[in-house]
Design an enzyme around this catalytic site. Structure first.
Site, PDB file in Angstrom:
ATOM      1  N   CYS A  84       0.838  -1.199   0.000  1.00  0.00           N
ATOM      2  CA  CYS A  84       0.000   0.000   0.000  1.00  0.00           C
ATOM      3  C   CYS A  84       0.881   1.260   0.000  1.00  0.00           C
ATOM      4  O   CYS A  84       1.655   1.447  -0.923  1.00  0.00           O
ATOM      5  CB  CYS A  84      -1.002  -0.041   1.162  1.00  0.00           C
ATOM      6  SG  CYS A  84      -2.405   1.084   0.943  1.00  0.00           S
ATOM      7  N   HIS A 193      -3.459  -5.131  -0.671  1.00  0.00           N
ATOM      8  CA  HIS A 193      -3.185  -5.749   0.623  1.00  0.00           C
ATOM      9  C   HIS A 193      -3.254  -7.270   0.503  1.00  0.00           C
ATOM     10  O   HIS A 193      -4.354  -7.838   0.563  1.00  0.00           O
ATOM     11  CB  HIS A 193      -4.206  -5.281   1.659  1.00  0.00           C
ATOM     12  CG  HIS A 193      -4.053  -3.862   2.066  1.00  0.00           C
ATOM     13  ND1 HIS A 193      -3.255  -3.457   3.120  1.00  0.00           N
ATOM     14  CD2 HIS A 193      -4.590  -2.730   1.561  1.00  0.00           C
ATOM     15  CE1 HIS A 193      -3.312  -2.140   3.242  1.00  0.00           C
ATOM     16  NE2 HIS A 193      -4.115  -1.673   2.307  1.00  0.00           N
ATOM     17  N   GLU A 195      -2.489  -9.371   2.725  1.00  0.00           N
ATOM     18  CA  GLU A 195      -2.950  -9.908   4.008  1.00  0.00           C
ATOM     19  C   GLU A 195      -4.459  -9.832   4.167  1.00  0.00           C
ATOM     20  O   GLU A 195      -5.030 -10.427   5.084  1.00  0.00           O
ATOM     21  CB  GLU A 195      -2.251  -9.178   5.165  1.00  0.00           C
ATOM     22  CG  GLU A 195      -2.771  -7.794   5.495  1.00  0.00           C
ATOM     23  CD  GLU A 195      -2.241  -6.684   4.591  1.00  0.00           C
ATOM     24  OE1 GLU A 195      -2.425  -5.512   4.941  1.00  0.00           O
ATOM     25  OE2 GLU A 195      -1.641  -6.985   3.529  1.00  0.00           O
TER      26      GLU A 195
END
EC number: 4.3.2.10
Length: 212
Positions: A84, A193, A195
């Protein structure tokens, strides 16, 4: 059983890093959350998160002295993965509300407001990775989770030395095409992202750990 790779998640006050720690642990890494120079320099892989404004992230990184140590890792060919705003800082500069903030300058390009009917770009989107991508191996056609209003929308990379391989660039589109990822030797970075990207994101993190 293979030894787990040691990954440091850079802890400089950027948003919720616990999801990144959990995702990396689930992918098989031994994770340390730290901003200590020894932990930044001596891990197998450094994960640089980033949430919020470009200028604020650069200031926070400078405040803990991390810019110097990240640069030293890259110069030494040690793997780094930015996410990001932690992806955006590796470009030349960021422009927010008319204010220009210098970045680390590893790659050419300006991070600026997306030229799209709706910002932020929030939600799942496809990407177009280059042939031979190590990060996207086996997940070339998957969707990933984005939350951002700013991005690099032009890529002009001149290889100064003929023997240098140009970075591999992954693109996505929201209103306009933008850089969604870069793989450049030890330095990789992603606008989205992983994750928060389900199984596709988990596989990408496993792919990164395999390169360490």
């Amino acid at each position: 059983m293979a030894e787990r790779k040691k990954v440091t998640v850079l802890d400089y006050g950027s948003g919720n890093v616990r999801s990144a720690v959990r995702a990396l642990e689930a992918a098989g890494a031994e994770v340390t959350l730290s901003a200590k120079p020894d932990d930044i320099l001596n891990c197998d892989g450094l994960f640089v998160p980033g949430v919020g404004a470009y200028a604020a992230v650069m200031q926070a990184l400078n405040d803990v002295g991390a810019i110097r140590w990240i640069g030293r890792r890259i110069a030494g060919g040690r793997p780094v993965l930015g996410i990001c705003v932690g992806h955006q800082i590796f470009f030349e500069e960021g422009v927010e509300h008319g204010v220009r903030t210098p970045g680390m300058g590893e790659w050419p390009g300006t991070v600026e407001l997306l030229k799209a009917p709706v910002v932020p770009h929030m939600g799942w989107n496809t990407v177009t990775p280059p042939e031979g991508s190590k990060l996207f191996k086996g997940i070339e056609n998957e969707r990933f989770y984005f939350v951002h209003s700013y991005a690099v929308q032009e890529w002009n990379f001149d290889v100064a030395q003929p023997k240098m391989l140009p970075p591999q660039v992954t693109w996505s589109e929201h209103g306009v095409p933008f850089v969604a990822g870069v793989e450049n030797g030890p330095l990789c970075a992603l606008q989205f992202h992983p994750e928060k990207s389900g199984e596709a994101g988990a596989q990408l993190l496993r792919n990164w750990l395999e390169t360490l």
